[in-house]
Design an enzyme around this catalytic site. Structure first.
Site, PDB file in Angstrom:
ATOM      1  N   CYS A 125      -5.735   8.025   8.513  1.00  0.00           N
ATOM      2  CA  CYS A 125      -6.107   7.515   9.835  1.00  0.00           C
ATOM      3  C   CYS A 125      -5.884   8.540  10.940  1.00  0.00           C
ATOM      4  O   CYS A 125      -4.923   9.304  10.892  1.00  0.00           O
ATOM      5  CB  CYS A 125      -5.279   6.277  10.169  1.00  0.00           C
ATOM      6  SG  CYS A 125      -5.715   4.834   9.194  1.00  0.00           S
ATOM      7  N   ASP A 132       3.336   0.282  12.199  1.00  0.00           N
ATOM      8  CA  ASP A 132       2.114  -0.286  11.608  1.00  0.00           C
ATOM      9  C   ASP A 132       1.880  -1.740  12.018  1.00  0.00           C
ATOM     10  O   ASP A 132       0.778  -2.259  11.844  1.00  0.00           O
ATOM     11  CB  ASP A 132       2.190  -0.226  10.074  1.00  0.00           C
ATOM     12  CG  ASP A 132       2.374   1.184   9.564  1.00  0.00           C
ATOM     13  OD1 ASP A 132       1.982   2.119  10.273  1.00  0.00           O
ATOM     14  OD2 ASP A 132       2.920   1.350   8.460  1.00  0.00           O
ATOM     15  N   ILE A 162       2.655  18.140   8.646  1.00  0.00           N
ATOM     16  CA  ILE A 162       3.517  17.950   7.466  1.00  0.00           C
ATOM     17  C   ILE A 162       4.493  19.121   7.336  1.00  0.00           C
ATOM     18  O   ILE A 162       4.834  19.555   6.243  1.00  0.00           O
ATOM     19  CB  ILE A 162       2.696  17.739   6.170  1.00  0.00           C
ATOM     20  CG1 ILE A 162       1.717  18.891   5.923  1.00  0.00           C
ATOM     21  CG2 ILE A 162       1.974  16.412   6.181  1.00  0.00           C
ATOM     22  CD1 ILE A 162       1.164  18.903   4.489  1.00  0.00           C
ATOM     23  N   ASP A 163       4.931  19.618   8.496  1.00  0.00           N
ATOM     24  CA  ASP A 163       5.819  20.777   8.482  1.00  0.00           C
ATOM     25  C   ASP A 163       7.164  20.502   7.792  1.00  0.00           C
ATOM     26  O   ASP A 163       7.728  21.392   7.164  1.00  0.00           O
ATOM     27  CB  ASP A 163       6.033  21.310   9.913  1.00  0.00           C
ATOM     28  CG  ASP A 163       6.405  20.217  10.898  1.00  0.00           C
ATOM     29  OD1 ASP A 163       5.922  19.077  10.753  1.00  0.00           O
ATOM     30  OD2 ASP A 163       7.195  20.488  11.822  1.00  0.00           O
ATOM     31  N   LYS A 202       0.832  -1.210   0.000  1.00  0.00           N
ATOM     32  CA  LYS A 202       0.000   0.000   0.000  1.00  0.00           C
ATOM     33  C   LYS A 202       0.866   1.260   0.000  1.00  0.00           C
ATOM     34  O   LYS A 202       0.674   2.153  -0.820  1.00  0.00           O
ATOM     35  CB  LYS A 202      -0.909   0.014   1.239  1.00  0.00           C
ATOM     36  CG  LYS A 202      -1.550   1.370   1.521  1.00  0.00           C
ATOM     37  CD  LYS A 202      -2.460   1.339   2.716  1.00  0.00           C
ATOM     38  CE  LYS A 202      -1.898   1.852   4.009  1.00  0.00           C
ATOM     39  NZ  LYS A 202      -1.560   3.271   4.099  1.00  0.00           N
ATOM     40  N   ASN A 203       1.822   1.305   0.916  1.00  0.00           N
ATOM     41  CA  ASN A 203       2.559   2.561   1.072  1.00  0.00           C
ATOM     42  C   ASN A 203       3.554   2.826  -0.057  1.00  0.00           C
ATOM     43  O   ASN A 203       4.065   3.934  -0.178  1.00  0.00           O
ATOM     44  CB  ASN A 203       3.221   2.628   2.456  1.00  0.00           C
ATOM     45  CG  ASN A 203       2.172   2.836   3.547  1.00  0.00           C
ATOM     46  OD1 ASN A 203       1.025   3.193   3.257  1.00  0.00           O
ATOM     47  ND2 ASN A 203       2.542   2.591   4.795  1.00  0.00           N
ATOM     48  N   ARG A 234      -8.946  -0.185   3.389  1.00  0.00           N
ATOM     49  CA  ARG A 234      -8.003   0.786   2.808  1.00  0.00           C
ATOM     50  C   ARG A 234      -6.640   0.149   2.566  1.00  0.00           C
ATOM     51  O   ARG A 234      -5.873   0.630   1.737  1.00  0.00           O
ATOM     52  CB  ARG A 234      -7.810   1.982   3.753  1.00  0.00           C
ATOM     53  CG  ARG A 234      -8.953   2.970   3.749  1.00  0.00           C
ATOM     54  CD  ARG A 234      -8.552   4.262   4.442  1.00  0.00           C
ATOM     55  NE  ARG A 234      -7.173   4.574   4.124  1.00  0.00           N
ATOM     56  CZ  ARG A 234      -6.236   4.892   5.013  1.00  0.00           C
ATOM     57  NH1 ARG A 234      -6.527   4.976   6.273  1.00  0.00           N
ATOM     58  NH2 ARG A 234      -5.018   5.149   4.630  1.00  0.00           N
ATOM     59  N   ILE A 241       6.402   6.511  17.467  1.00  0.00           N
ATOM     60  CA  ILE A 241       6.249   7.304  16.232  1.00  0.00           C
ATOM     61  C   ILE A 241       4.985   8.173  16.274  1.00  0.00           C
ATOM     62  O   ILE A 241       5.015   9.339  15.901  1.00  0.00           O
ATOM     63  CB  ILE A 241       6.178   6.392  14.976  1.00  0.00           C
ATOM     64  CG1 ILE A 241       7.314   5.354  14.975  1.00  0.00           C
ATOM     65  CG2 ILE A 241       6.160   7.216  13.686  1.00  0.00           C
ATOM     66  CD1 ILE A 241       8.685   5.863  14.677  1.00  0.00           C
ATOM     67  N   ARG A 284      -0.160  14.329  13.245  1.00  0.00           N
ATOM     68  CA  ARG A 284       0.469  14.088  11.952  1.00  0.00           C
ATOM     69  C   ARG A 284       0.689  15.358  11.115  1.00  0.00           C
ATOM     70  O   ARG A 284       0.155  15.504  10.004  1.00  0.00           O
ATOM     71  CB  ARG A 284      -0.333  13.051  11.158  1.00  0.00           C
ATOM     72  CG  ARG A 284      -0.560  11.768  11.933  1.00  0.00           C
ATOM     73  CD  ARG A 284      -1.316  10.730  11.149  1.00  0.00           C
ATOM     74  NE  ARG A 284      -0.456   9.992  10.232  1.00  0.00           N
ATOM     75  CZ  ARG A 284      -0.893   9.062   9.392  1.00  0.00           C
ATOM     76  NH1 ARG A 284      -2.163   8.748   9.354  1.00  0.00           N
ATOM     77  NH2 ARG A 284      -0.058   8.436   8.595  1.00  0.00           N
TER      78      ARG A 284
HETATM   79  N1  EPU Z   1       6.110  14.177  11.284  1.00  0.00           N
HETATM   80  C1  EPU Z   1       6.177  15.511  11.603  1.00  0.00           C
HETATM   81  N2  EPU Z   1       6.260  16.415  10.595  1.00  0.00           N
HETATM   82  C2  EPU Z   1       6.285  16.055   9.290  1.00  0.00           C
HETATM   83  C3  EPU Z   1       6.231  14.677   8.963  1.00  0.00           C
HETATM   84  C4  EPU Z   1       6.140  13.748   9.993  1.00  0.00           C
HETATM   85  O1  EPU Z   1       6.137  15.889  12.763  1.00  0.00           O
HETATM   86  O2  EPU Z   1       6.360  16.925   8.412  1.00  0.00           O
HETATM   87  C5  EPU Z   1       5.982  13.180  12.351  1.00  0.00           C
HETATM   88  C6  EPU Z   1       4.602  12.517  12.293  1.00  0.00           C
HETATM   89  O3  EPU Z   1       3.642  13.279  12.981  1.00  0.00           O
HETATM   90  C7  EPU Z   1       4.874  11.189  12.938  1.00  0.00           C
HETATM   91  C8  EPU Z   1       6.298  10.873  12.483  1.00  0.00           C
HETATM   92  O4  EPU Z   1       6.883  12.123  12.114  1.00  0.00           O
HETATM   93  O5  EPU Z   1       4.852  11.310  14.340  1.00  0.00           O
HETATM   94  C9  EPU Z   1       6.403   9.889  11.343  1.00  0.00           C
HETATM   95  O6  EPU Z   1       5.761  10.358  10.222  1.00  0.00           O
HETATM   96  P1  EPU Z   1       6.091   9.916   8.755  1.00  0.00           P
HETATM   97  O7  EPU Z   1       6.125  11.155   7.927  1.00  0.00           O
HETATM   98  O8  EPU Z   1       7.249   8.992   8.691  1.00  0.00           O
HETATM   99  O9  EPU Z   1       4.822   9.078   8.404  1.00  0.00           O
HETATM  100  P2  EPU Z   1       3.901   9.225   7.168  1.00  0.00           P
HETATM  101  O10 EPU Z   1       4.712   9.422   5.950  1.00  0.00           O
HETATM  102  O11 EPU Z   1       2.801  10.152   7.447  1.00  0.00           O
HETATM  103  C10 EPU Z   1       4.002   6.706   6.497  1.00  0.00           C
HETATM  104  C11 EPU Z   1       2.978   5.654   6.274  1.00  0.00           C
HETATM  105  C12 EPU Z   1       2.406   5.226   7.617  1.00  0.00           C
HETATM  106  C13 EPU Z   1       3.519   4.718   8.493  1.00  0.00           C
HETATM  107  C14 EPU Z   1       4.619   5.789   8.619  1.00  0.00           C
HETATM  108  C15 EPU Z   1       5.816   5.326   9.410  1.00  0.00           C
HETATM  109  C16 EPU Z   1       2.126   6.251   4.112  1.00  0.00           C
HETATM  110  C17 EPU Z   1       1.019   6.792   3.311  1.00  0.00           C
HETATM  111  N3  EPU Z   1       1.935   6.182   5.420  1.00  0.00           N
HETATM  112  O12 EPU Z   1       3.293   7.783   7.103  1.00  0.00           O
HETATM  113  O13 EPU Z   1       1.507   4.188   7.347  1.00  0.00           O
HETATM  114  O14 EPU Z   1       3.012   4.431   9.763  1.00  0.00           O
HETATM  115  O15 EPU Z   1       5.046   6.207   7.324  1.00  0.00           O
HETATM  116  O16 EPU Z   1       6.353   4.200   8.834  1.00  0.00           O
HETATM  117  O17 EPU Z   1       3.150   5.851   3.567  1.00  0.00           O
HETATM  118  C18 EPU Z   1      -0.300   2.774   7.781  1.00  0.00           C
HETATM  119  O18 EPU Z   1      -0.023   2.202   6.728  1.00  0.00           O
HETATM  120  O19 EPU Z   1      -1.128   2.339   8.618  1.00  0.00           O
HETATM  121  C19 EPU Z   1       0.359   4.035   8.072  1.00  0.00           C
HETATM  122  C20 EPU Z   1      -0.084   4.884   8.980  1.00  0.00           C
END
Ligand code: EPU
Length: 418
Positions: free
Chosen positions: A116, A304, A123-124, A22-23, A396, A326, A121
């Site tokens: 979710c 996950d 995206i800064d 998925k990811n 999903r 995380i 979460r």
């Molecule tokens: N974070 C920030 N700022 C940012 C980006 C991330 O503070 O700009 C924090 C997040 O809040 C979180 C941590 O950093 O606490 C990790 O976030 P990351 O960006 O790595 O996660 P993500 O890209 O939003 C992806 C997967 C997640 C998986 C994580 C960690 C996708 C679409 N989602 O999320 O998958 O848990 O990486 O491996 O690729 C799932 O599949 O159930 C799922 C949630």
């Protein structure tokens, strides 16, 4: 609403073939729009996230042929348009259209967020990186307008090895002017999958899979091709199911190198496995040892997987702990595990699980994707009938769930109610 009904405690034998990740898929599909010609993506998972991304491609006027599991996209008539809230809010990965549209058109208008509810979460890091590459970012009521007169390479340091920020910045940098280096990049295999895809079109990306990724911007991307890697989270979910109720259950089409940390935890608790090159055969036992798990970025124990794994810990003798590092809230399934007979004390950061406890069927609710997956694991182990409400969360991320489990002997049905 959809529900999943399970009559539990049936031994599962046969083969489950793992689908594409998925990811990876949710990043590869937006990555495709950087192409100036056509692309082929093989092994696309049949999950609702895929279809939600197709809806976004449609408004961007991307021509699509989907002959499961092969997706062909023709990018020659793509147009840049707003990715509206009703489309983007369905899934978190809609944020990849920010990097991809910015890279391609030097402007992206994307509503956010989706996905979710497992924490705030932010995206800064994505936004800070885009700005370092020369973009201006305006945020108004969840509407992100990102544009750059001159999108250029930059030296970007991520404060945390974020998967999403790493991919999004690769997407923006692929067609930026000059060289971008992402320091402290995430190392997940899905990121390597994306870089391989873009390189197949002529992008110049090196270092994916390490903490330092270098992207030399290019102007044009030709035809590209890629195969989605097997889903390591789905692999582990089925391995956990095998450890709970498997009888020589074969989990096939996997890459063992991608699951080393959780696999070593399975071995620690005493799971009966036979590992081959691209499959594992697993059988349930009654005498597992307790263990502690701590979620970490790749190659550590994946966040996950912690939720499904916690179900297995209810069957381990003694006290186990889950430490979540995380996300802020990945304990949504815990009250339901207790309702099913588990003995779990928890707060948002950690859970203490005392086992072994017998699980019994109950009415429960999937609060998010992996919480739902955990409840499927619990329902398959439990005596009697389990009904999981809000099953859309599970669908999903787990393609053909009902068929895959029914084929190996599970009594499971997905139904629509109301
Ligand atoms: N974070 C920030 N700022 C940012 C980006 C991330 O503070 O700009 C924090 C997040 O809040 C979180 C941590 O950093 O606490 C990790 O976030 P990351 O960006 O790595 O996660 P993500 O890209 O939003 C992806 C997967 C997640 C998986 C994580 C960690 C996708 C679409 N989602 O999320 O998958 O848990 O990486 O491996 O690729 C799932 O599949 O159930 C799922 C949630």
């Amino acid at each position: 609403m959809k529900i999943i009904e399970i009559q539990g405690n049936k031994p599962l034998s046969g083969t489950i073939k793992v689908s594409g990740a998925k990811n990876s898929a949710v990043a590869l599909i937006p990555a495709a729009i950087l192409c100036d010609e056509e692309v082929v993506i093989e092994n696309i998972p049949d999950i609702s996230d895929t279809y939600d991304l197709f809806n976004i491609l449609e408004v961007l006027n991307v021509k699509k042929e989907y002959d499961k599991p092969i997706l062909k996209l023709d990018l020659r008539n793509i147009r840049n348009t707003i990715v509206d809230k009703d489309l983007s809010s369905k899934l978190r990965a809609s944020y990849y259209f920010m990097g991809a549209l910015l890279g391609k058109f030097k402007k992206a208008v994307v509503y956010f967020p989706g996905g979710c509810s497992i924490g705030s979460r932010p995206i800064d890091y994505h936004i800070k990186g885009f700005k370092q590459m020369g973009a201006t970012v305006e945020i108004e009521n969840d509407k992100y307008t990102i544009s750059a007169k001159n999108l250029h390479g930059a030296n970007i340091y991520l404060d945390f090895e974020s998967v999403g920020a790493t991919v999004n910045l690769i997407l923006a940098a692929t067609k930026a002017e000059g060289t971008t280096i992402i320091h402290n990049a995430a190392r997940e295999p899905e990121i390597v999958n994306v870089a391989t895809f873009l390189n197949s079109m002529g992008a110049k990306i090196t270092g994916a899979g390490t903490n330092e990724i270098k992207i030399i911007g290019v102007k044009y991307l030709k035809k590209g091709q890629v195969e989605v890697i097997p889903d390591r989270i789905e692999t582990l979910t089925y391995l956990i199911i095998g450890a709970l109720v498997g009888k020589n259950l074969k989990i096939d089409n996997i890459i063992p190198a991608h699951i080393q940390a959780p696999l070593s935890k399975l071995i620690d608790i005493g799971v009966d496995i036979k590992q081959n090159n691209n499959n594992i055969i697993i059988s349930a036992k009654n005498d597992y040892n307790s263990t502690d798990i701590k979620t970490l970025v790749y190659p550590g124990f994946p966040t996950d997987v912690a939720q499904p794994f916690s179900v297995l810990l209810t069957q381990c003798k003694g006290i186990s702990h889950v430490y979540e590092t995380i996300y802020e809230n990945r304990m949504g399934h815990m009250p339901y595990l207790n309702k099913m007979g588990a003995n779990v004390q928890y707060n948002l950061k950690e859970a203490k699980i005392k086992g072994p406890t017998k699980l019994k069927g109950a009415e429960v609710t999937a609060t998010d994707l992996r919480a739902g997956a955990a409840l499927v694991c619990a329902g398959l182990k439990a005596e009697g009938k389990t009904v999981i409400f809000d099953a859309e969360h599970v669908l999903r991320g787990y393609g053909d769930l009902e068929t895959k489990l029914t084929n190996v002997g599970a009594k499971i049905a997905i139904k629509k109610i109301k």
